[in-house]
Design a protein around this motif. Structure first.
Motif, PDB file in Angstrom:
ATOM      1  N   THR A 274      16.841  63.788 -60.443  1.00  0.00           N
ATOM      2  CA  THR A 274      16.341  65.089 -59.996  1.00  0.00           C
ATOM      3  C   THR A 274      17.044  65.524 -58.709  1.00  0.00           C
ATOM      4  OG1 THR A 274      14.166  64.750 -61.002  1.00  0.00           O
ATOM      5  CG2 THR A 274      14.296  66.346 -59.202  1.00  0.00           C
ATOM      6  N   GLY A 275      17.174  64.588 -57.747  1.00  0.00           N
ATOM      7  CA  GLY A 275      17.856  64.913 -56.499  1.00  0.00           C
ATOM      8  C   GLY A 275      19.308  65.275 -56.711  1.00  0.00           C
ATOM      9  N   LEU A 278      19.578  68.782 -58.406  1.00  0.00           N
ATOM     10  CA  LEU A 278      19.250  69.850 -57.458  1.00  0.00           C
ATOM     11  C   LEU A 278      20.397  70.070 -56.475  1.00  0.00           C
ATOM     12  CD1 LEU A 278      17.096  71.861 -56.584  1.00  0.00           C
ATOM     13  CD2 LEU A 278      16.138  70.094 -55.088  1.00  0.00           C
ATOM     14  N   ARG A 335       7.738  74.311 -52.166  1.00  0.00           N
ATOM     15  CA  ARG A 335       9.162  74.159 -52.491  1.00  0.00           C
ATOM     16  C   ARG A 335       9.515  74.796 -53.838  1.00  0.00           C
ATOM     17  NH1 ARG A 335       7.066  72.055 -47.875  1.00  0.00           N
ATOM     18  NH2 ARG A 335       7.725  69.927 -47.409  1.00  0.00           N
ATOM     19  N   ARG A 336       8.703  74.508 -54.857  1.00  0.00           N
ATOM     20  CA  ARG A 336       9.022  74.988 -56.213  1.00  0.00           C
ATOM     21  C   ARG A 336       9.033  76.514 -56.289  1.00  0.00           C
ATOM     22  NH1 ARG A 336       7.999  72.432 -61.102  1.00  0.00           N
ATOM     23  NH2 ARG A 336       6.523  74.058 -61.645  1.00  0.00           N
ATOM     24  N   LEU A 339      12.267  77.869 -54.644  1.00  0.00           N
ATOM     25  CA  LEU A 339      13.440  77.534 -55.455  1.00  0.00           C
ATOM     26  C   LEU A 339      13.502  78.391 -56.713  1.00  0.00           C
ATOM     27  CD1 LEU A 339      13.449  73.625 -55.170  1.00  0.00           C
ATOM     28  CD2 LEU A 339      15.163  75.182 -54.226  1.00  0.00           C
ATOM     29  N   THR A 385      16.632  72.772 -50.785  1.00  0.00           N
ATOM     30  CA  THR A 385      17.315  71.615 -51.387  1.00  0.00           C
ATOM     31  C   THR A 385      17.355  70.451 -50.417  1.00  0.00           C
ATOM     32  OG1 THR A 385      18.685  72.985 -52.833  1.00  0.00           O
ATOM     33  CG2 THR A 385      19.513  70.780 -52.322  1.00  0.00           C
ATOM     34  N   VAL A 388      13.774  68.926 -50.054  1.00  0.00           N
ATOM     35  CA  VAL A 388      13.346  68.105 -51.196  1.00  0.00           C
ATOM     36  C   VAL A 388      14.118  66.787 -51.244  1.00  0.00           C
ATOM     37  CG1 VAL A 388      13.219  67.986 -53.713  1.00  0.00           C
ATOM     38  CG2 VAL A 388      12.570  70.096 -52.531  1.00  0.00           C
ATOM     39  N   ILE A 447      14.357  73.574 -62.461  1.00  0.00           N
ATOM     40  CA  ILE A 447      13.372  73.523 -61.363  1.00  0.00           C
ATOM     41  C   ILE A 447      11.954  73.519 -61.920  1.00  0.00           C
ATOM     42  CG2 ILE A 447      12.414  74.848 -59.439  1.00  0.00           C
ATOM     43  CD1 ILE A 447      15.374  75.769 -58.933  1.00  0.00           C
ATOM     44  N   ARG A 450      11.452  69.944 -63.644  1.00  0.00           N
ATOM     45  CA  ARG A 450      11.727  68.641 -63.042  1.00  0.00           C
ATOM     46  C   ARG A 450      11.424  68.515 -61.553  1.00  0.00           C
ATOM     47  NH1 ARG A 450      12.184  63.991 -65.339  1.00  0.00           N
ATOM     48  NH2 ARG A 450      13.539  63.355 -63.627  1.00  0.00           N
ATOM     49  N   VAL A 451      11.410  69.604 -60.804  1.00  0.00           N
ATOM     50  CA  VAL A 451      11.283  69.492 -59.346  1.00  0.00           C
ATOM     51  C   VAL A 451       9.802  69.449 -58.966  1.00  0.00           C
ATOM     52  CG1 VAL A 451      11.755  70.584 -57.128  1.00  0.00           C
ATOM     53  CG2 VAL A 451      13.483  70.639 -58.941  1.00  0.00           C
ATOM     54  N   GLU A 453       6.326  69.466 -56.514  1.00  0.00           N
ATOM     55  CA  GLU A 453       5.862  70.129 -55.298  1.00  0.00           C
ATOM     56  C   GLU A 453       5.462  69.062 -54.290  1.00  0.00           C
ATOM     57  OE1 GLU A 453       5.736  72.170 -52.624  1.00  0.00           O
ATOM     58  OE2 GLU A 453       5.787  73.568 -54.329  1.00  0.00           O
TER      59      GLU A 453
END
Length: 469
Positions: A274-275, A278, A335-336, A339, A385, A388, A447, A450-451, A453
């Protein structure tokens, strides 16, 4: 660890926390300056070194990214061994030395070597500054404090744009490459653009000795008394006791594993992926093209060199204002949300930019769309980014994991920067921006799927939730 631990009423030492975070964020300021100064210097050093082919132009713009990748690799090997503070000092040293010798270069090969060394400084700072800030920040402030690093990057970008404009003498739009080569700008102006960052580099170098080491790094090394002392100065004795207990719970067993074993623990590969994705999305959104190739893009839209330099300053100002707005929203909206809306906005702006170049709509129309894309980026992918990436990895492997994600970012950035001249040859400028728009749309779905919060949670709570999930 109970989720309620993040809601305990707490009073923090605001001047101390913001002070040490600001020192670490100076790495971001130098990162931003060194990264963007090349955009204003581009027509002058290209004339000086007689760069005419797309390959040489792309290499001159992207060679520093090789250093960025090397700097990330250095961090992967040394951040958990030497600690965060020593690497901040190393980055400051490299910024100062590389800026001087890039400006003194008389051969293209020498210019490239020192740009790569400056890139190593960027790679180290881009790893260590947000990681350090995340590790010293109280959970309720972490989003805006890590975003402070992005704010200083943007300040550095704007500073480079203003310095380029102040240094460059006015140039007639009909000036040829040969005339540029023999002008003051072509002989000396571009050199001072690079060397102007030497003074802030020296300030960063001196200030880096004044900040404490990361308490989470100290706890991982078994230096619990020192870690407790720093945490107590941040939030008091009760805060220090509670935080240290939670930190020790995450590093007591995992901290004894080799790095490669920690990266293979259940749940970690998915978080690492995921990192990485992103980080790649932040670059392949295409926004850095608007900075590194600003002169070329605005020229195709009908602007001369002087108008281009003014437009670049306008984009830098919009970038700064929107980054300040993002700092206020990242711990409120999450964050989500930022993004997602940012990716959608960039996709729309790029699609319209492609239409503008395809139909010959230049001038202010291109400028407005460029400002829109940068505004969306500055409020989303640019700061969030880094937030996160600094949050989602376990304490025991945060240094190497952040380095891996940031290395992927710089590889993606190199590909983006190097291939732009080649893509515009094949797809033309319109097709290239449509490609970036499609990537942003794909990023929006990534996003949403997969990303996680992470707002308002401690690093240890995030670790427990992500690895368990």
């Amino acid at each position: 660890m109970s989720a309620t631990s993040t809601h305990v009423p707490q009073s923090y030492n605001k001047p101390y926390v913001w002070g040490i975070a600001s020192v670490a964020a100076l790495g971001g300021l130098l990162f931003g300056y060194d990264w963007v100064v090349i955009g204003g210097a581009k027509p002058f050093y290209e004339a000086y070194f007689d760069l005419t082919s797309p390959q040489l132009i792309g290499w001159a713009n992207s060679c520093a990214l090789v250093g960025c990748l090397l700097g990330s690799v250095v961090c992967s090997a040394l951040s958990d061994r030497l600690g965060r503070r020593k690497l901040l000092v190393l980055a400051a040293s490299l910024f100062a030395v590389s800026s001087i010798f890039t400006g003194l270069a008389h051969e293209f090969a020498t210019f490239v070597i020192w740009r790569i060394i400056g890139g190593i400084a960027i790679g180290i700072a881009s790893n260590v500054s947000p990681t350090y800030i995340a590790e010293i920040s109280p959970a309720p402030w972490r989003g805006r404090l890590v975003a402070l690093n992005q704010l200083t990057i943007v300040v550095g970008i704007l500073a480079a744009q203003i310095v380029n404009w102040l240094i460059a003498e006015p140039v007639a739009d009909a000036t040829t490459m040969e005339m540029l080569r023999h002008s003051w700008n072509g002989q000396w102006g571009w050199r001072w653009m690079f060397m102007a960052v030497t003074l802030p580099s020296a300030v960063f170098f001196a200030s880096a000795f004044l900040v404490p080491e990361s308490p989470r790094w100290l706890a991982k090394r078994g230096l619990n008394t020192a870690a407790h002392g720093i945490l107590a100065r941040i939030g008091g004795e009760d805060y220090a006791t509670r935080e240290l207990r939670e930190i020790q719970a995450t590093v007591s067993t995992a901290g004894q594993l080799p790095v490669w074993a920690g990266l293979r623990k259940p749940g970690v590969p998915g978080v690492l992926l995921t990192g990485i994705c992103l980080a790649v999305l932040q670059q392949w959104s295409g926004i850095n093209i608007l900075f590194n190739y600003a002169e070329e893009l605005y020229r195709k839209a009908g602007y001369g060199i002087n108008g281009t330099l003014i437009n670049i300053m306008i984009t830098g100002t919009v970038n700064l204002v929107c980054t300040v707005a993002a700092m206020g929203w990242v711990d409120r909206l999450g964050r989500r949300t930022l993004l997602s809306w940012g990716c959608a906005g960039i996709a729309l702006a790029h699609a319209l930019l492609g239409f503008a170049y395809a139909t010959g709509l230049g001038g202010s129309f291109v400028l407005i769309l460029t400002l829109g894309a940068i505004a969306c980026y500055a409020m989303s992918l640019a700061p969030v980014t880094w937030v996160v990436i600094s949050e989602i990895f376990p304490n025991s492997i945060r240094g190497p994991a952040v380095s891996i994600a940031v290395s992927a970012l710089w590889i993606a950035c190199f590909i983006l920067t190097f291939t732009f001249p080649l893509l515009t040859q094949r797809l033309e400028t319109a097709g290239t921006f449509w490609l970036y728009s499609a990537i942003c749309l794909a990023g929006l779905f990534f996003i949403l799927l997969r990303v996680p919060e992470t707002k308002g949670k401690t690093l240890e709570q995030i670790e427990q939730e992500l690895i368990a999930g």
